[in-house]
Design a protein around this motif. Structure first.
Motif, PDB file in Angstrom:
ATOM      1  N   GLY A 163       0.861  -1.182  -0.255  1.00 57.52           N
ATOM      2  CA  GLY A 163      -0.163   0.030   0.005  1.00 57.52           C
ATOM      3  C   GLY A 163       0.915   1.342   0.006  1.00 57.52           C
ATOM      4  O   GLY A 163       0.191   2.333   0.037  1.00 57.52           O
ATOM      5  N   THR A 165       1.078   6.269  -7.900  1.00 57.03           N
ATOM      6  CA  THR A 165      -0.149   6.701  -8.581  1.00 57.03           C
ATOM      7  C   THR A 165      -0.673   8.154  -8.365  1.00 57.03           C
ATOM      8  O   THR A 165      -0.899   8.904  -9.206  1.00 57.03           O
ATOM      9  N   PHE A 195      -5.370   7.120 -14.577  1.00 53.25           N
ATOM     10  CA  PHE A 195      -5.061   5.605 -14.714  1.00 53.25           C
ATOM     11  C   PHE A 195      -4.978   5.372 -16.385  1.00 53.25           C
ATOM     12  O   PHE A 195      -4.258   4.219 -16.500  1.00 53.25           O
ATOM     13  N   PRO A 240      -1.423   2.105 -14.302  1.00 51.21           N
ATOM     14  CA  PRO A 240      -0.439   1.738 -13.033  1.00 51.21           C
ATOM     15  C   PRO A 240       0.480   0.598 -12.922  1.00 51.21           C
ATOM     16  O   PRO A 240       1.410   0.494 -12.498  1.00 51.21           O
ATOM     17  N   ALA A 244      -3.622  -7.697 -15.334  1.00 47.45           N
ATOM     18  CA  ALA A 244      -3.130  -8.799 -14.576  1.00 47.45           C
ATOM     19  C   ALA A 244      -2.447  -9.771 -15.513  1.00 47.45           C
ATOM     20  O   ALA A 244      -2.710  -9.825 -16.580  1.00 47.45           O
TER      21      ALA A 244
END
Ligand code: HEM
Length: 512
Positions: A317, A324, A375, A380, A385
């Motif tokens: 985190g 970002t 974004f 990012p 995935a």
């Protein structure tokens, strides 16, 4: 007896936290695969020759065999996309696709326990040092068990709102600091903001480092965390010798992670000490948001599991949110007109001095659109995935055998003029809806999924978004920001989260 054990004694029989169970898990469906006529995997276009050598093929796409380092993986992927089209092979066992239908198919077929490859270095570290693996590294049933426990306190929309007051205080301190000093290193400042903000969630307390004085332990943590992230996906571009013996790179990684864990453990112990006091003197209210307490009161989780998990959240985190936020501020700084529209929205909802709250944040549609567009401009993660599926599948008419690493290239798709109008233009309005709820632009919904989707999506999404909204809104409420960057599109690097190659020199002009 250590603090954790004492704490357990106190809380074992107390009522559990009242977070209701929430799961994004949909029943996995296997697609109706047409296995009769797909073209064979080997026919998928892509680089041939040495690039197809088992295990090491993809390595030749990177330094020292090409001019690209792993931080430029997006450029490597774009070159291949330009040459071979939306689906291409990436080494012998990998394939990348930027076709929305393919991406949808992969998520539909990811199975009950989705497999995300690429974190071998961290896995090996955990195995060698006999540490409990966190969510990002676990697989199969063990992952599902832990995920179920974690997501009930992290994933539902209200999870982060519990912390909004505490995190809003962090954003206010960030602005106070910007007003009282002219920090030279904005990047460093945003990292400090991110760690202070996620500490509110992980340790239920402020670290107190946004007042201008950063303690040595935090400085060391930040340094080591950067080493951790810089080396994390080395295995993608080099032969993974670290699997077989402790290479110098592995030792560097190990030392950095050991130190990050050391820092986190001290903070957890401190929070536990506080928790014991609160349970002893009856000041702990189980209704109060407290991630650490709610995990500890779950008897099914061992103390080591809780510690590992909280540390994972802390590490995951910090870097992600700080980078970002920098990209987001850079986007706003380049677009004074958009800043003004956002400023007006802020005035309309919270005024000149107000703060975002659980009630006002959901109404900030333009703020949300600005972040979405940031974004989109600078995805990012380097593609999207990555998945290894439990069964064969057909993508773009090609047979993809199970076990193939499938790179979902959302970054490319969401910049493709086929799906997005004027893709190089930063235009938050494209994400807004009109009075009838119609979207301004019809962009495939599978396109912009920076936190991924499905049962293995990012558990920190709500916290990351909230921290970015709070800082962004507070800054634009108080300053006009500008940048010395004048290129239309800044160069970015992936380490592994997107960061601007040249650190922007942001200027904060106070609004009066
Ligand atoms: C802008 C910030 C962030 C971005 C863009 C981001 C993105 C992602 C992505 C793309 C994944 C992989 C999901 C998949 O494979 O389907 C992921 C996983 C994960 N993220 Fe984040 N993330 C961010 C912030 C955070 C924060 C703040 C935390 C913790 C508080 C966090 C914790 C995690 C964890 C633990 C996983 C692994 C989940 C699992 O495997 O079950 N992330 N994130």
């Amino acid at each position: 007896m250590n603090t954790s054990k004492i704490f357990r004694q106190y809380v074992r029989h107390r009522p559990r936290f009242l977070y209701e169970y929430y799961s994004t898990a949909a029943t996995p469906q296997l697609s109706d695969i047409n296995t009769t006529n797909p073209k064979p995997f080997k026919d998928i276009p892509g680089p041939t020759g040495i690039y197809n050598l088992p295990k090491i093929g993809a390595m030749f796409l990177f330094k020292p065999f090409s001019k690209y380092g792993l931080e430029s993986i997006h450029e490597v992927s774009d070159n291949l996309n330009d040459k071979y089209g939306p689906i291409f092979r990436f080494g012998p066992g990998g394939v990348s696709t930027s076709d929305p239908k393919d991406i949808e198919q992969v998520y539909k077929n990811e199975g009950k326990y989705p497999v995300r490859p690429g974190l071998e270095l961290a896995s090996i570290y955990h195995e060698r040092s006999q540490k409990e693996k966190g969510l990002a590294l676990l697989e199969g049933e063990k992952w599902a068990e832990l995920r179920q426990k974690v997501q009930k306190v992290t994933v539902r929309p209200k999870s982060a709102l519990h912390y909004i007051e505490g995190q809003s205080g962090v954003a206010k301190d960030l602005v106070l600091l910007l007003k009282s000093t002219k920090p030279e290193d904005i990047r460093e400042l945003l990292f400090i903001y991110a760690i202070e903000s996620i500490a509110v969630v992980c340790f239920n307390k402020r670290l107190g480092i946004l007042g201008g004085h950063v303690t040595e332990d935090v400085k060391n943590y930040l340094e080591n965390m950067k080493v951790f992230f810089n080396l994390l996906d080395t295995g993608l571009s080099t032969f993974p010798l670290f699997k077989y013996y402790e290479t110098p790179m592995y030792k560097k990684f190990r030392d950095a992670v050991d130190k990050c864990y050391g820092f986190g453990k001290v903070k957890i112990e401190e929070s536990l000490g506080k928790a014991v006091e609160m349970t002893k003197d009856g000041t702990w209210n189980p209704e109060d948001p407290n991630l650490l307490m709610s995990l500890l009161t779950d008897d099914r989780l061992s103390i080591d599991q809780v510690t590992g998990l909280v540390l994972d959240l802390l590490i995951a985190g910090t870097d992600s949110t700080a980078k970002t936020l920098e990209v987001f501020l850079d986007c706003l700084a380049r677009h004074p007109d958009i800043q003004e529209t956002l400023h007006q929205e802020i005035l309309d909802h919270i005024g000149r001095h107000g703060d975002l709250t659980a009630e006002t944040l959901p109404n900030m549609k333009y703020l949300t659109a600005c972040l979405k567009e940031s974004f989109r401009m600078h995805y990012p993660v380097s593609m999207g995935a990555i998945r290894i599926l439990p069964n064969d599948i057909v993508l773009s008419g090609y047979h993809i055998p199970k076990g193939t690493s499938i790179f979902l290239n959302n970054r490319r798709m969401i910049k493709d003029p086929k799906y997005v109008k004027d893709p190089t233009v930063y235009r938050p309005e494209r994400w807004l809806r009109d009075q009838k709820g119609e979207k301004a632009e019809q962009i495939p919904s599978i396109g912009l999924i920076p936190f991924s989707i499905g049962v293995r999506n990012c558990v920190g999404r709500r916290f990351a978004e909230q921290e970015i909204y709070l800082a962004g809104a507070k800054i634009i409420q108080n300053f006009k920001i500008s940048t010395n960057h004048n290129s239309a599109e800044p160069k970015v690097a992936y380490t592994p989260f997107c960061t601007l190659t040249d650190q922007p020199m942001l200027t904060f002009e106070e609004r009066i």
